[in-house]
Write a protein that holds these residues in place. Structure first.
Motif, PDB file in Angstrom:
ATOM      1  N   GLY A  13      36.722  38.385  49.645  1.00  0.00           N
ATOM      2  CA  GLY A  13      38.095  38.661  49.084  1.00  0.00           C
ATOM      3  C   GLY A  13      37.439  39.286  47.689  1.00  0.00           C
ATOM      4  O   GLY A  13      38.026  39.346  46.910  1.00  0.00           O
ATOM      5  N   ALA A  14      36.137  39.198  47.870  1.00  0.00           N
ATOM      6  CA  ALA A  14      35.259  39.374  46.527  1.00  0.00           C
ATOM      7  C   ALA A  14      36.024  41.034  46.074  1.00  0.00           C
ATOM      8  O   ALA A  14      35.920  41.999  46.989  1.00  0.00           O
ATOM      9  CB  ALA A  14      34.218  39.640  46.692  1.00  0.00           C
ATOM     10  N   ASN A  15      36.721  41.193  44.412  1.00  0.00           N
ATOM     11  CA  ASN A  15      36.651  42.538  44.041  1.00  0.00           C
ATOM     12  C   ASN A  15      35.932  43.145  42.890  1.00  0.00           C
ATOM     13  O   ASN A  15      35.966  44.075  42.166  1.00  0.00           O
ATOM     14  CB  ASN A  15      37.863  42.847  43.183  1.00  0.00           C
ATOM     15  CG  ASN A  15      38.212  41.551  42.101  1.00  0.00           C
ATOM     16  OD1 ASN A  15      37.585  40.872  41.775  1.00  0.00           O
ATOM     17  ND2 ASN A  15      40.352  41.142  41.648  1.00  0.00           N
ATOM     18  N   ALA A  16      34.707  42.686  43.215  1.00  0.00           N
ATOM     19  CA  ALA A  16      33.762  42.872  41.646  1.00  0.00           C
ATOM     20  C   ALA A  16      32.400  42.469  42.690  1.00  0.00           C
ATOM     21  O   ALA A  16      32.357  41.698  43.169  1.00  0.00           O
ATOM     22  CB  ALA A  16      33.917  41.922  41.159  1.00  0.00           C
ATOM     23  N   SER A  17      31.164  43.403  42.576  1.00  0.00           N
ATOM     24  CA  SER A  17      29.748  42.987  42.010  1.00  0.00           C
ATOM     25  C   SER A  17      29.191  42.660  40.804  1.00  0.00           C
ATOM     26  O   SER A  17      29.885  44.501  40.503  1.00  0.00           O
ATOM     27  CB  SER A  17      29.131  44.357  43.363  1.00  0.00           C
ATOM     28  OG  SER A  17      28.357  44.202  43.458  1.00  0.00           O
ATOM     29  N   LEU A  18      28.422  41.830  40.996  1.00  0.00           N
ATOM     30  CA  LEU A  18      27.003  41.874  39.926  1.00  0.00           C
ATOM     31  C   LEU A  18      25.926  41.924  40.020  1.00  0.00           C
ATOM     32  O   LEU A  18      25.506  41.009  40.884  1.00  0.00           O
ATOM     33  CB  LEU A  18      27.964  40.276  39.085  1.00  0.00           C
ATOM     34  CG  LEU A  18      26.864  39.812  37.807  1.00  0.00           C
ATOM     35  CD1 LEU A  18      27.474  40.729  36.642  1.00  0.00           C
ATOM     36  CD2 LEU A  18      27.152  38.582  37.613  1.00  0.00           C
ATOM     37  N   LEU A  19      25.375  42.818  39.807  1.00  0.00           N
ATOM     38  CA  LEU A  19      24.165  43.596  40.276  1.00  0.00           C
ATOM     39  C   LEU A  19      22.686  42.753  39.269  1.00  0.00           C
ATOM     40  O   LEU A  19      22.553  42.610  37.705  1.00  0.00           O
ATOM     41  CB  LEU A  19      24.307  45.016  40.002  1.00  0.00           C
ATOM     42  CG  LEU A  19      24.644  45.438  41.344  1.00  0.00           C
ATOM     43  CD1 LEU A  19      24.427  47.106  41.091  1.00  0.00           C
ATOM     44  CD2 LEU A  19      25.073  44.627  42.712  1.00  0.00           C
ATOM     45  N   ILE A  44      23.861  44.839  35.376  1.00  0.00           N
ATOM     46  CA  ILE A  44      22.701  44.140  33.880  1.00  0.00           C
ATOM     47  C   ILE A  44      21.731  45.270  33.851  1.00  0.00           C
ATOM     48  O   ILE A  44      21.167  44.757  33.073  1.00  0.00           O
ATOM     49  CB  ILE A  44      22.302  42.589  34.632  1.00  0.00           C
ATOM     50  CG1 ILE A  44      23.876  41.971  34.582  1.00  0.00           C
ATOM     51  CG2 ILE A  44      21.847  41.760  33.591  1.00  0.00           C
ATOM     52  CD1 ILE A  44      25.227  42.234  33.290  1.00  0.00           C
ATOM     53  N   THR A  45      20.982  45.302  35.150  1.00  0.00           N
ATOM     54  CA  THR A  45      19.792  46.055  35.525  1.00  0.00           C
ATOM     55  C   THR A  45      19.120  47.005  33.967  1.00  0.00           C
ATOM     56  O   THR A  45      20.104  47.490  34.051  1.00  0.00           O
ATOM     57  CB  THR A  45      19.007  46.056  36.260  1.00  0.00           C
ATOM     58  OG1 THR A  45      19.196  45.192  37.696  1.00  0.00           O
ATOM     59  CG2 THR A  45      17.430  47.056  36.960  1.00  0.00           C
ATOM     60  N   ARG A  68      34.597  51.696  39.458  1.00  0.00           N
ATOM     61  CA  ARG A  68      34.223  51.696  38.164  1.00  0.00           C
ATOM     62  C   ARG A  68      32.894  51.099  37.867  1.00  0.00           C
ATOM     63  O   ARG A  68      32.722  49.746  38.342  1.00  0.00           O
ATOM     64  CB  ARG A  68      34.805  50.958  37.328  1.00  0.00           C
ATOM     65  CG  ARG A  68      35.069  51.732  35.960  1.00  0.00           C
ATOM     66  CD  ARG A  68      36.108  50.840  35.191  1.00  0.00           C
ATOM     67  NE  ARG A  68      37.529  51.867  35.516  1.00  0.00           N
ATOM     68  CZ  ARG A  68      38.142  51.781  34.255  1.00  0.00           C
ATOM     69  NH1 ARG A  68      38.425  51.287  33.829  1.00  0.00           N
ATOM     70  NH2 ARG A  68      39.716  52.615  35.130  1.00  0.00           N
ATOM     71  N   LEU A  69      32.185  51.308  36.711  1.00  0.00           N
ATOM     72  CA  LEU A  69      30.734  51.524  36.669  1.00  0.00           C
ATOM     73  C   LEU A  69      30.706  50.873  35.808  1.00  0.00           C
ATOM     74  O   LEU A  69      30.651  51.450  34.792  1.00  0.00           O
ATOM     75  CB  LEU A  69      29.423  51.978  37.000  1.00  0.00           C
ATOM     76  CG  LEU A  69      28.472  51.883  36.975  1.00  0.00           C
ATOM     77  CD1 LEU A  69      27.827  51.012  37.704  1.00  0.00           C
ATOM     78  CD2 LEU A  69      27.626  53.452  38.221  1.00  0.00           C
ATOM     79  N   ILE A  70      29.843  49.479  35.848  1.00  0.00           N
ATOM     80  CA  ILE A  70      30.016  49.554  33.839  1.00  0.00           C
ATOM     81  C   ILE A  70      28.141  48.763  34.477  1.00  0.00           C
ATOM     82  O   ILE A  70      27.806  48.168  34.711  1.00  0.00           O
ATOM     83  CB  ILE A  70      30.559  47.770  33.628  1.00  0.00           C
ATOM     84  CG1 ILE A  70      31.818  47.945  33.335  1.00  0.00           C
ATOM     85  CG2 ILE A  70      30.331  47.877  32.289  1.00  0.00           C
ATOM     86  CD1 ILE A  70      32.339  48.851  32.669  1.00  0.00           C
ATOM     87  N   GLY A  71      27.594  49.411  32.810  1.00  0.00           N
ATOM     88  CA  GLY A  71      26.241  49.557  33.390  1.00  0.00           C
ATOM     89  C   GLY A  71      25.814  50.892  33.395  1.00  0.00           C
ATOM     90  O   GLY A  71      26.092  51.413  33.769  1.00  0.00           O
ATOM     91  N   PRO A  72      24.467  50.849  33.735  1.00  0.00           N
ATOM     92  CA  PRO A  72      23.555  50.163  34.082  1.00  0.00           C
ATOM     93  C   PRO A  72      22.962  49.170  32.156  1.00  0.00           C
ATOM     94  O   PRO A  72      23.219  50.289  31.630  1.00  0.00           O
ATOM     95  CB  PRO A  72      22.002  50.201  34.325  1.00  0.00           C
ATOM     96  CG  PRO A  72      22.192  51.845  34.525  1.00  0.00           C
ATOM     97  CD  PRO A  72      23.817  51.718  34.599  1.00  0.00           C
ATOM     98  N   ASN A  73      21.897  47.936  32.310  1.00  0.00           N
ATOM     99  CA  ASN A  73      21.849  48.026  30.925  1.00  0.00           C
ATOM    100  C   ASN A  73      23.071  47.363  30.138  1.00  0.00           C
ATOM    101  O   ASN A  73      22.553  48.267  28.516  1.00  0.00           O
ATOM    102  CB  ASN A  73      20.768  48.901  30.399  1.00  0.00           C
ATOM    103  CG  ASN A  73      19.778  48.083  28.930  1.00  0.00           C
ATOM    104  OD1 ASN A  73      19.404  46.970  28.518  1.00  0.00           O
ATOM    105  ND2 ASN A  73      20.148  49.483  28.174  1.00  0.00           N
TER     106      ASN A  73
END
Length: 106
Positions: A13-19, A44-45, A68-73
């Motif tokens: 049921g995840a609603n986010a991905s942290l890379l 984060i990369t 919605r994309l937050i990042g990279p870096n």
């Protein structure tokens, strides 16, 4: 352990991905998360090749993804006392009515 982001999202049921992936793999990881229809992707990369991010931007727009994309870096995002996705230390953040947006991992 899951074989794909889509499988993991369905099972949990995840609603986010942290890379946290090496730069050469960031674009594919972002697109896989978008294909899994996750609404929030935090990458984060740092050091992701510019042309890879151009490809990601075109992919997200062309496919009509709602991610919605937050990042990279970036250090990630935090709502003190509620949730954190990233590498910033939670103890230095306090609840309040001020938000900070950083252009990079600094």
């Amino acid at each position: 352990m899951f074989n794909s982001v889509q499988e993991a999202a369905r099972a949990t049921g995840a609603n986010a991905s942290l890379l946290f992936v090496p730069p050469p793999f960031a674009a594919d990881a972002i697109m896989e998360a978008a294909d899994a229809e996750l609404p929030l992707i935090v990458c984060i990369t740092e050091g992701v090749p510019t042309l890879d991010m151009v490809r990601v931007w075109e992919f997200l727009g062309r496919k009509g993804h709602r991610s919605r994309l937050i990042g990279p870096n970036c250090p990630g995002i935090i709502s003190p006392g509620k949730a954190k996705l990233g590498i910033m230390p939670a103890r230095i953040h306090k609840e309040g009515n001020i938000g900070i947006v950083s252009r990079s991992g600094t």
